[in-house]
Design an enzyme around this catalytic site. Structure first.
Site, mmCIF file in Angstrom:
data_model
loop_
_atom_site.group_PDB
_atom_site.id
_atom_site.type_symbol
_atom_site.label_atom_id
_atom_site.label_comp_id
_atom_site.label_asym_id
_atom_site.label_seq_id
_atom_site.Cartn_x
_atom_site.Cartn_y
_atom_site.Cartn_z
ATOM 1 N N MET A 47 -12.689 -7.740 5.446
ATOM 2 C CA MET A 47 -13.794 -7.033 6.088
ATOM 3 C C MET A 47 -13.349 -6.291 7.342
ATOM 4 O O MET A 47 -14.087 -5.473 7.887
ATOM 5 C CB MET A 47 -14.912 -8.007 6.425
ATOM 6 C CG MET A 47 -14.588 -9.001 7.504
ATOM 7 S SD MET A 47 -15.981 -10.110 7.744
ATOM 8 C CE MET A 47 -15.321 -11.205 8.981
ATOM 9 N N LYS A 48 -12.119 -6.553 7.818
ATOM 10 C CA LYS A 48 -11.642 -5.889 9.023
ATOM 11 C C LYS A 48 -11.443 -4.387 8.826
ATOM 12 O O LYS A 48 -11.355 -3.641 9.798
ATOM 13 C CB LYS A 48 -10.343 -6.548 9.501
ATOM 14 C CG LYS A 48 -10.506 -7.997 9.941
ATOM 15 C CD LYS A 48 -11.443 -8.140 11.129
ATOM 16 C CE LYS A 48 -11.460 -9.566 11.657
ATOM 17 N NZ LYS A 48 -12.334 -9.722 12.837
ATOM 18 N N ASP A 49 -11.390 -3.922 7.572
ATOM 19 C CA ASP A 49 -11.349 -2.476 7.325
ATOM 20 C C ASP A 49 -12.541 -1.786 7.984
ATOM 21 O O ASP A 49 -12.434 -0.656 8.476
ATOM 22 C CB ASP A 49 -11.408 -2.189 5.822
ATOM 23 C CG ASP A 49 -10.119 -2.510 5.099
ATOM 24 O OD1 ASP A 49 -9.170 -3.001 5.740
ATOM 25 O OD2 ASP A 49 -10.069 -2.288 3.865
ATOM 26 N N ALA A 52 -11.924 -1.397 11.777
ATOM 27 C CA ALA A 52 -10.782 -0.533 12.078
ATOM 28 C C ALA A 52 -11.171 0.939 11.964
ATOM 29 O O ALA A 52 -10.906 1.736 12.875
ATOM 30 C CB ALA A 52 -9.614 -0.855 11.154
ATOM 31 N N THR A 79 -6.925 -7.872 10.666
ATOM 32 C CA THR A 79 -7.278 -6.668 11.425
ATOM 33 C C THR A 79 -6.069 -5.755 11.539
ATOM 34 O O THR A 79 -6.180 -4.529 11.430
ATOM 35 C CB THR A 79 -7.790 -7.031 12.829
ATOM 36 O OG1 THR A 79 -8.900 -7.903 12.710
ATOM 37 C CG2 THR A 79 -8.220 -5.782 13.590
#
Length: 345
Positions: A47-49, A52, A79
């Site tokens: 989910m860090k996409d 970012a 991340t």
């Protein structure tokens, strides 16, 4: 939600719009309907996409970040991969200060994505000059034309989830969601999703997941930072030894802590019961959900959404390694952990 059809301009167009999947076995003994938001479907497998791309594009919009500049971030691995991915497409250099809890596999992936990686000791205080927080700050000060994403103290972290993850869950459940279970590290996901959903329906319960060795649960309950709560633990990307300003504790109803061992076993069980190959933090989320259910948080009308943030490929040397599990004292006596490998000579 957007739908991905035909040809996309680049891989970043595939961020978001992740599926909501029903669990059929692992939660069968609990009251309610249990769904998982499967963030491994993002192109960076976490989910860090979402944060970012949102933070980088906001820096571009403000004129802070220009082609040829450098993006710097602290990360336990996921991340960093997402930041490196965005930097490749947008033409920035990438420097990452990585917590030493990150596996060798994660570090190798970051290097493969062109990032310069600094590995920092995990079990030091946040203000220690060797901590990945302080190393990232130093690198930012020393690197001309750099932008420090600083996910722990950046309101854009939670905003990314307020604008994407929260609305997706609301739409996918047709507004029927009653509970969300979310791991809290930086706090961006739980804060952004919680804020959006509570604006839609203030009766929705936002249930946090914390780790033993982290201070978040007690801080939420007492507003006091108790350093006696801090001790080393193994789960990556969950819990904290400081209070991130990206966390809005007011939208969180309660926290549940999980052990390193139970989270590892639950991730492995999730793979062989539901076919979902997820990471350590995802195992913690499912474990916490089961603990919440055993404590009577859900009834037959509950629609519970668990956000599973990561993919199992990042943990092959850890929770999916029988040797690692045994080294940690987690040796798995359950049959699901012992699929056999036979070499034919």
């Amino acid at each position: 939600m957007k739908k991905h059809k035909g040809i996309t301009n680049n891989i970043l167009d595939l961020v978001g719009d992740t599926p909501l999947i029903r669990l059929n076995k692992i939660t069968a003994q609990l009251n309610g309907q249990f769904l998982v938001k499967y963030e491994a479907f993002n192109p960076g497998h976490s989910m860090k996409d979402r944060i970012a791309i949102h933070i980088v594009e906001e820096a571009e919009r403000r004129g802070i970040l220009k082609k040829g500049n450098t993006v710097i971030e602290t990360t336990s691995g996921n991340t960093g991969f997402s930041v490196a991915l965005v930097c490749i497409i947008k033409g920035y250099d990438c420097i990452l200060a990585v917590n030493s809890k990150a596996s060798k596999g994660k570090i190798n992936m970051l290097k493969a994505m062109g990032a310069k990686v600094y590995v920092c000791p995990a079990n030091v205080s946040a203000d220690d000059p060797r901590s990945y927080y302080e190393v990232a700050k130093k690198l930012h000060a020393e690197t001309a034309g750099s932008v420090y994403i600083n996910q722990y103290f950046n309101k854009l972290n939670s905003e990314a989830h307020y604008l994407s993850t929260g609305p997706e869950i609301w739409e996918q459940t047709e507004g029927k969601v009653t509970h969300v279970v979310v791991a809290s590290g930086t706090g961006g996901t739980i804060s952004g999703v919680g804020k959006f959903l509570k604006e839609k329906n203030p009766n929705i319960k936002v249930l946090g997941v914390d780790a033993y060795g982290s201070i978040l649960k007690k801080f939420h309950e007492t507003s006091e930072l108790d350093i006696k709560e801090i001790y080393p633990y193994r789960i990556e990307g969950l819990g904290k030894n400081l209070i991130p300003s990206a966390t809005d504790f007011s939208v969180i109803d309660t926290f549940e802590k999980v052990t390193d061992e139970s989270a590892a076993h639950r991730a492995r069980e999730l793979a062989v019961t539901e076919g979902l190959f997820t990471g350590y933090t995802s195992g913690a989320v499912v474990q916490a959900t089961i603990q919440y259910g055993q404590k009577g948080f859900f009834d037959k009308n509950s629609v519970v959404v668990m956000i599973l943030p990561d993919h199992g490929s990042r943990y092959m040397e850890k929770i999916y390694s029988d040797d690692w599990m045994q080294e940690q004292g987690f040796f798995d006596t359950q049959k699901y952990a012992h699929a056999e490998v036979e070499f034919i000579k």
